[in-house]
Design an enzyme around this catalytic site. Structure first.
Site, PDB file in Angstrom:
ATOM      1  N   CYS A  23      -1.914  -0.577   3.777  1.00  0.00           N
ATOM      2  CA  CYS A  23      -1.564   0.639   4.245  1.00  0.00           C
ATOM      3  C   CYS A  23      -0.487   1.535   3.630  1.00  0.00           C
ATOM      4  CB  CYS A  23      -1.153   0.240   5.495  1.00  0.00           C
ATOM      5  SG  CYS A  23      -0.049   1.442   6.473  1.00  0.00           S
ATOM      6  N   CYS A  26       2.705   2.216   5.452  1.00  0.00           N
ATOM      7  CA  CYS A  26       3.419   1.281   5.516  1.00  0.00           C
ATOM      8  C   CYS A  26       4.416   1.110   4.540  1.00  0.00           C
ATOM      9  CB  CYS A  26       2.649  -0.326   5.788  1.00  0.00           C
ATOM     10  SG  CYS A  26       1.557  -0.179   7.085  1.00  0.00           S
TER      11      CYS A  26
END
Length: 98
Positions: A23, A26
């Site tokens: 991600c 993230c």
């Protein structure tokens, strides 16, 4: 490692970052969390949970998107946010729940 359920029973707020290695947002949050850790010191704990390695926890807390941040205090989820967030906002929320 402590069991997750024991970890979130803390009197101090526990900020849990539900993330995934693939991600992008993230990854963008990583330096923000590192800086936040330096600012809050012992006032709270920051714990990272990889949703792909801990699918049962992700399901239990209905993690639909990553990153999702949840602040737990004494086992209760007191705050939740999905998506990128400013470190200053996280710091404010942690202070409000300290």
């Amino acid at each position: 490692m402590e069991k997750f359920e024991e970890l979130i029973q803390s009197e101090k707020p526990v900020l849990v970052d539900f993330f995934a290695t693939w991600c992008g947002p993230c990854k963008a949050m990583h330096p923000v969390l590192e800086e936040l850790k330096g600012q809050i010191g012992e006032a709270a704990r920051i714990v990272k949970i990889d949703v792909d390695q801990h699918e049962e926890l992700a399901a239990k807390y209905r993690i639909q998107a990553v990153p999702t941040f949840i602040i737990f205090k004494k086992g209760e989820a007191v705050w939740r946010h999905s998506g990128v967030i400013k470190g200053s906002e996280l710091k404010t929320v942690i202070e409000q729940n300290s």
